[in-house]
Write an enzyme that holds these catalytic residues in place. Structure first.
Site, mmCIF file in Angstrom:
data_model
loop_
_atom_site.group_PDB
_atom_site.id
_atom_site.type_symbol
_atom_site.label_atom_id
_atom_site.label_comp_id
_atom_site.label_asym_id
_atom_site.label_seq_id
_atom_site.Cartn_x
_atom_site.Cartn_y
_atom_site.Cartn_z
ATOM 1 N N GLY A 219 0.832 -1.187 0.000
ATOM 2 C CA GLY A 219 0.000 0.000 0.000
ATOM 3 C C GLY A 219 0.869 1.240 0.000
ATOM 4 N N ILE A 220 0.232 2.375 0.162
ATOM 5 C CA ILE A 220 0.949 3.642 0.166
ATOM 6 C C ILE A 220 1.272 4.045 1.604
ATOM 7 C CG2 ILE A 220 -1.171 5.009 0.237
ATOM 8 C CD1 ILE A 220 0.219 7.067 -1.535
ATOM 9 N N GLY A 222 4.340 5.328 4.855
ATOM 10 C CA GLY A 222 5.642 5.089 5.448
ATOM 11 C C GLY A 222 5.942 3.632 5.733
ATOM 12 N N MET A 223 4.974 2.908 6.328
ATOM 13 C CA MET A 223 5.249 1.522 6.706
ATOM 14 C C MET A 223 5.466 0.605 5.507
ATOM 15 S SD MET A 223 3.016 0.934 10.150
ATOM 16 C CE MET A 223 3.474 1.840 11.639
ATOM 17 N N GLU A 244 -2.277 -3.226 -6.403
ATOM 18 C CA GLU A 244 -3.216 -2.196 -6.843
ATOM 19 C C GLU A 244 -2.442 -0.976 -7.327
ATOM 20 O OE1 GLU A 244 -6.482 -1.082 -4.142
ATOM 21 O OE2 GLU A 244 -5.498 0.879 -4.040
ATOM 22 N N VAL A 319 -5.794 3.140 10.240
ATOM 23 C CA VAL A 319 -5.879 4.277 11.167
ATOM 24 C C VAL A 319 -6.028 3.764 12.587
ATOM 25 C CG1 VAL A 319 -7.201 6.338 11.792
ATOM 26 C CG2 VAL A 319 -6.902 5.732 9.379
#
Length: 447
Positions: A219-220, A222-223, A244, A319
């Site tokens: 995904g997008i 930092g992690m 994706e 989140v």
């Protein structure tokens, strides 16, 4: 066949293209880096003249001119399929923008079956000798937009990378109503996400779970970027990519020799993706590169397709998570953040794959500017209005800097203990107290 005559007949100005919109129309603004530029500037000039024009798009990399010209949304209402910074800002600050909740994998079907499009504006690469315009960075759902729209206008940008594929990543001039030759601006970039010590700790836990030959989705944020960085430094090899969103981390992994795609069950040796957003390094890598496979999102994000890829590893952000393993990744209360995207699809698909695993990761705490104190991201109950992105029956691995927990096969009281164990230590007693009130804590559990 020579298509130059047809090209000339369909060539119009950006001003003329913007004139096609009428009050009450539904207009499509494509996706991410292919949001129109010249046409957007001309359409913005009609703010005040038009009323209640619904404009659809998503993952905006910049602020459209129609936003600037119409701050209150009297003329243009924005519907976002997934939010970038500009979408998020307009949704949270006005009543002129709204998120459309969806599993991103369904978007092509949504257009074909449920969505009205009066005018579609799509940025494309220059036409080739066969009469095709390349969709560039976003096969995604754009062919479905073309097939649905009453009027299709393409805006040509010579700087758009040619993305090979794949399928549904080209549109023929015969399916285009009008052509605008834009001003060829440089492609808008999405800076690679930075990461800190917390991200590195989470990444270390995840990378330890990845086998050689795994097929990965990032995904997008930092992690996921930290995971990519650690993989690049690891001994892992023969990794594949089916994702994706195509991001800079994949370029780095390929250049370090980690990605070959040799072990993929399908689309061998190809890095498969629905859309790309990143820096010029990423765009240059994609351009005319047969290593990359641009495909529509109803293929890349289909859990049935994902499940065919052995040792599939999905890595996404959240989140908040609650004590029974529900994941909220789209909003914090009523404050909109992004969207459901493909998170649920990849959580489902990776677990269905032979040897597959999905990881939902988050920092254990965050600093709340409203309360001026550090708070836990692991909560007994979500703040009212928070969207549940991944329901508790399908959650797999949950990860913070304090540990990793596999929720599969666990009862509510086992989940409560496992999830509290990866919360920040200073919040654990409070979480135990809340778990007791919820009836998901046994006396035999540690205190």
């Amino acid at each position: 066949m020579d298509y130059r005559k047809e090209y000339g007949e369909k060539l119009i100005s950006a001003e003329k293209a913007a004139s096609f919109v009428n009050s009450g129309d539904y207009v499509d603004y494509a996706w991410a880096g292919q949001t129109p530029v010249s046409i957007d500037r001309e359409l913005a000039k009609r703010a005040g003249e038009l009323e209640n024009v619904v404009v659809r798009g998503g993952v905006l990399l910049g602020v459209p001119e129609i936003f600037k010209a119409d701050p209150n949304g009297d003329s243009f209402i924005w519907f976002s399929w997934h939010s970038g910074g500009a979408d998020r800002g307009r949704i949270n600050s006005t009543d002129a923008a709204f998120y459309s909740p969806l599993r991103y994998s369904e978007l092509p079907r949504w257009y074909r079956e449920n969505s009205r499009v009066d005018v579609a504006y799509i940025v494309v690469a220059p036409m080739n000798k066969h009469g095709y315009f390349n969709m560039g960075l976003n096969a995604s759902h754009l062919m479905a937009v073309v097939e649905t729209a009453k009027k299709v206008v393409v805006e040509v940008n010579e700087n758009l990378p040619i993305a090979l594929g794949g399928f549904e990543n080209e549109v023929h001039i015969s399916d285009v109503d009008f052509i605008v030759e834009g001003e060829n601006p440089e492609m808008l970039e999405l800076p690679a996400g930075s990461f800190g010590e917390v991200d590195k700790k989470v990444a270390e836990l995840i990378v330890a779970e990845i086998p050689n030959g795994a097929c990965i989705q990032l995904g997008i944020g930092g992690m996921p970027n930290a995971v990519g960085s650690l993989i690049a430094e690891s001994d892992l090899k023969d990794l594949g990519v089916h994702t994706e969103m195509f991001v800079d981390a994949f370029v780095d992994l390929y250049n370090r020799g980690k990605i070959t795609g040799a072990k993929k069950n399908i689309d061998r040796f190809r890095q498969t993706y629905a859309f790309a957003a990143g820096t010029k390094k990423l765009y240059d890598f994609i351009d005319n590169n047969p290593q990359c496979m641009s495909a529509p999102v109803d293929y890349t994000n289909d859990s049935r397709i994902i499940s065919k890829l052995d040792n599939f590893v999905s890595i996404n952000n959240a989140v908040n998570i609650d004590l029974v393993g529900q994941v909220s990744s789209e909003s914090s209360g009523y404050k909109h953040i992004s969207g459901a995207g493909g998170q649920l699809d990849f959580v489902l698909g990776s677990y269905l794959a032979e040897g597959g695993k999905s990881f939902v990761c988050l920092s254990s705490t965050f600093f709340n500017k409203k309360t001026n104190k550090e708070e836990s991201r692991i909560v007994p109950n979500f703040e009212m209005g928070s969207a549940i992105t991944v329901p508790r029956p399908v959650t797999n691995y949950l990860v913070t800097e304090h540990g990793i927990f596999n929720a599969k096969g666990k009862s509510t009281w086992e989940r409560a203990e496992g999830i509290i164990n990866i919360a920040a230590p200073q919040f654990r007693d409070e979480l135990i107290s809340e778990a007791e009130k919820m009836g998901i804590w046994r006396k035999s559990n540690r205190k």
